[in-house]
Enzyme design. Sequence first.
Site, PDB file in Angstrom:
ATOM      1  N   ASP A  58      -7.036  -1.469  -4.539  1.00  0.00           N
ATOM      2  CA  ASP A  58      -8.111  -1.097  -3.613  1.00  0.00           C
ATOM      3  C   ASP A  58      -9.034  -0.058  -4.247  1.00  0.00           C
ATOM      4  OD1 ASP A  58      -6.871  -2.739  -1.715  1.00  0.00           O
ATOM      5  OD2 ASP A  58      -5.749  -1.077  -0.840  1.00  0.00           O
ATOM      6  N   ASP A  65       0.859  -1.183   0.000  1.00  0.00           N
ATOM      7  CA  ASP A  65       0.000   0.000   0.000  1.00  0.00           C
ATOM      8  C   ASP A  65       0.889   1.225   0.000  1.00  0.00           C
ATOM      9  OD1 ASP A  65      -2.446  -1.361   0.062  1.00  0.00           O
ATOM     10  OD2 ASP A  65      -2.483  -1.451   2.241  1.00  0.00           O
TER      11      ASP A  65
END
Length: 187
Positions: A160, A146
């Site tokens: 995401d 991330d």
Amino acid sequence: MAEAERIIGTPDVGDDAEPQQEPAAPRGRRIAALLVVAVLAYLLDLGSKMLVVARLEHEPPVRLVGDLLKLSAIRNPGAAFGFGEAFTIIFTCIAATVIVVIVRLARKLYSLPWAIALGLLLGGALGNLTDRIFRSPGVFRGAVVDFIAPAHFAVFNLADSAIVCGGILIVLLSFRGLDPDGTVHKD
């Protein structure tokens, strides 16, 4: 999987509502749209993660908009907001199940907007599943990369984002009464 197909499939129609068929996109066009969107989402996610690992990992965050938005490489073995770190294998199984359900639904898909929405979900699920399978600490236990870090929010990635955008599009299509098979319900 049948339960997931039922949930994503045709909603109940009241006795007074007549479902109407929307002009269906040709079979090749809707499959091509789903695949193009999925591959594009997957490649953007994969490329961004490779760049982040090569350039940002073990480096200080890169500020894009003051303290509001920065790029900061982290490894997330859990779900959103870092929850469920001990359940990485479960998230891997969920992603794999989502992929199988989307592939099965594609056979019955006659709506171009649904093809785009499911393509976003498929590309995002494949992106995060790739991390869970191939990244450390090991197969089916890998941590997702991330890097998009808005202030006061969870750090996330492009996979995401694709999943969330696909989900929002599915909700909007459902509210409009458009089913994956092209049926339009007017209430």
